[in-house]
Design an enzyme around this catalytic site. Structure first.
Site, mmCIF file in Angstrom:
data_model
loop_
_atom_site.group_PDB
_atom_site.id
_atom_site.type_symbol
_atom_site.label_atom_id
_atom_site.label_comp_id
_atom_site.label_asym_id
_atom_site.label_seq_id
_atom_site.Cartn_x
_atom_site.Cartn_y
_atom_site.Cartn_z
ATOM 1 N NE ARG A 162 -3.827 1.476 -1.625
ATOM 2 C CZ ARG A 162 -4.107 0.964 -2.813
ATOM 3 N NH1 ARG A 162 -3.509 1.463 -3.894
ATOM 4 N NH2 ARG A 162 -4.947 -0.034 -2.944
ATOM 5 C CE LYS A 192 -2.250 -1.637 -0.424
ATOM 6 N NZ LYS A 192 -3.121 -2.442 0.473
ATOM 7 C CG HIS A 262 -6.856 4.763 3.278
ATOM 8 N ND1 HIS A 262 -5.872 4.440 2.369
ATOM 9 C CD2 HIS A 262 -7.765 3.755 3.201
ATOM 10 C CE1 HIS A 262 -6.147 3.285 1.792
ATOM 11 N NE2 HIS A 262 -7.302 2.855 2.271
ATOM 12 N NE ARG A 265 -7.606 3.516 -1.623
ATOM 13 C CZ ARG A 265 -7.278 3.207 -2.884
ATOM 14 N NH1 ARG A 265 -6.879 4.149 -3.702
ATOM 15 N NH2 ARG A 265 -7.368 1.962 -3.309
ATOM 16 C CG HIS A 288 -10.125 -1.500 -4.664
ATOM 17 N ND1 HIS A 288 -11.337 -0.945 -4.332
ATOM 18 C CD2 HIS A 288 -9.231 -0.969 -3.781
ATOM 19 C CE1 HIS A 288 -11.189 -0.133 -3.306
ATOM 20 N NE2 HIS A 288 -9.923 -0.136 -2.961
ATOM 21 C CE1 TYR A 297 -14.615 3.342 0.060
ATOM 22 C CE2 TYR A 297 -14.126 1.885 -1.782
ATOM 23 C CZ TYR A 297 -13.699 2.653 -0.711
ATOM 24 O OH TYR A 297 -12.370 2.709 -0.406
#
Length: 336
Positions: A162, A192, A262, A265, A288, A297
């Protein structure tokens, strides 16, 4: 009015104790929760005709929350996704209060009963290989800024990180092999909630990073702006947008896409999937938490779907001649 029923007391505890201390949510998530409350509390205070610091928990009723959500959509022009995001933040606050104040469990149940709105599922945008190659070729690598911009774009594509993660990468996060091209290299990315993950680096990425960090302190950020200050996520967004606009003048397919860091990404994940990389590896690569997030995806790549369909296609069998009309067979039989 008892101090325990004062809403401001719980808001402070929620933001300082729960969000940062107990859950250790990412800074951007903390700011999202804060922004939600900055919109909600003045709205409730205006309806309740009270000052902000005199609001009680019961002043935030389910009906007033519904009115706030309606105001977000109709007057502020927010979309359904933003409305649901705000509702989720308020539910989290209500749950925190309900857990620590049993007398407000019924109130929490009323807040929790407000449903989220159904949103339409949109496919993620990603770049095809020729589009990504054109974007990487856009910076003028004959200049210092062009070389840095190329390194940023290549790093985004290599790691799938990110924009905020790239902006915070420090030199001591890099583990560069002694011999480029032979020894493996990687970078420690802080995702995150400050969750760390390691991403492998291509030898080409290492070649671009080495001149950027040469002779600098390990505690410095890898990517700097023209003033020598750390490049921010907003700077990275502007960098990507600048080169996308330049490339779109000659590559018309980019004009139809809204490209951001993004998007790169998403591009990394899609290209890894096309290359046959296991979905669990891609999940770890991108950081993730849930595999279901990575599975999106598998839905966006129509080319892979077409190949899979071709493999499963039932081939139409050619009609065979009756044995009596097969001359070769008849001659064989007559010779017996």
């Amino acid at each position: 009015m008892t101090e325990k029923n004062r809403l401001s007391r719980w808001v402070r505890r929620f933001l300082l104790e729960h969000i940062t201390g107990e859950r250790n949510l990412a800074r951007n998530t903390q700011q999202s929760y804060r922004d939600t409350l900055c919109q909600l509390l003045p709205f409730v205070a205006r309806i309740a005709r009270k000052q902000l610091d005199r609001l009680l928990i019961d002043d935030l009723s389910a009906n007033r929350l519904r009115a706030f959500l309606q105001d977000l959509e109709e007057k502020r022009g927010c979309g359904v996704a933003t409305r649901n995001q705000r509702l989720a933040a308020i539910r989290s606050l209500a749950r925190f209060i309900g857990l620590h104040s049993p007398e407000h469990v019924q109130w929490y149940g009323e807040i929790r009963a407000i449903p989220s709105k159904k949103t339409t599922h949109t496919l993620v945008t990603y770049l095809e290989k020729d589009e990504m190659d054109a974007l990487l070729a856009a910076p003028d690598r004959g200049t210092a800024q062009g070389r840095r911009d190329y390194a940023v774009l290549l790093f985004l594509y290599n790691t799938g990180a990110r924009a905020d993660e790239v902006a915070h990468v420090q030199i001591n996060d890099l583990d560069l092999g002694q011999t480029p091209g032979r020894d493996s290299s990687s970078v420690l990315v802080h995702g995150k909630g400050n969750k760390p993950r390691r991403c492998p680096l291509w030898s080409k990425s290492v070649d671009e990073l080495l001149p950027l960090i040469k002779g600098r302190a390990a505690s410095e950020h890898v990517f700097l702006n023209r003033r020598g200050l750390p490049l921010t996520r907003f700077g990275i967004h502007a960098l990507v947008e600048r080169y996308v606009n330049a490339v779109a003048t000659r590559l018309l397919s980019l004009k139809k896409k809204r490209v951001s860091p993004h998007t790169i990404r998403h591009t990394t994940a899609t290209h890894l999937l096309r290359a046959g990389v296991d979905i669990n590896t891609i999940r770890a690569w991108l950081g993730h938490v849930s595999l279901s997030t990575t599975n999106i995806y598998a839905e966006v790549d129509l080319e892979m779907k077409a190949k899979a369909l071709a493999n499963c296609e039932v081939k139409e069998e050619k009609p065979t001649k009756p044995w009596r009309e097969d001359k070769g067979l008849m001659e064989f039989l007559h010779r017996l």
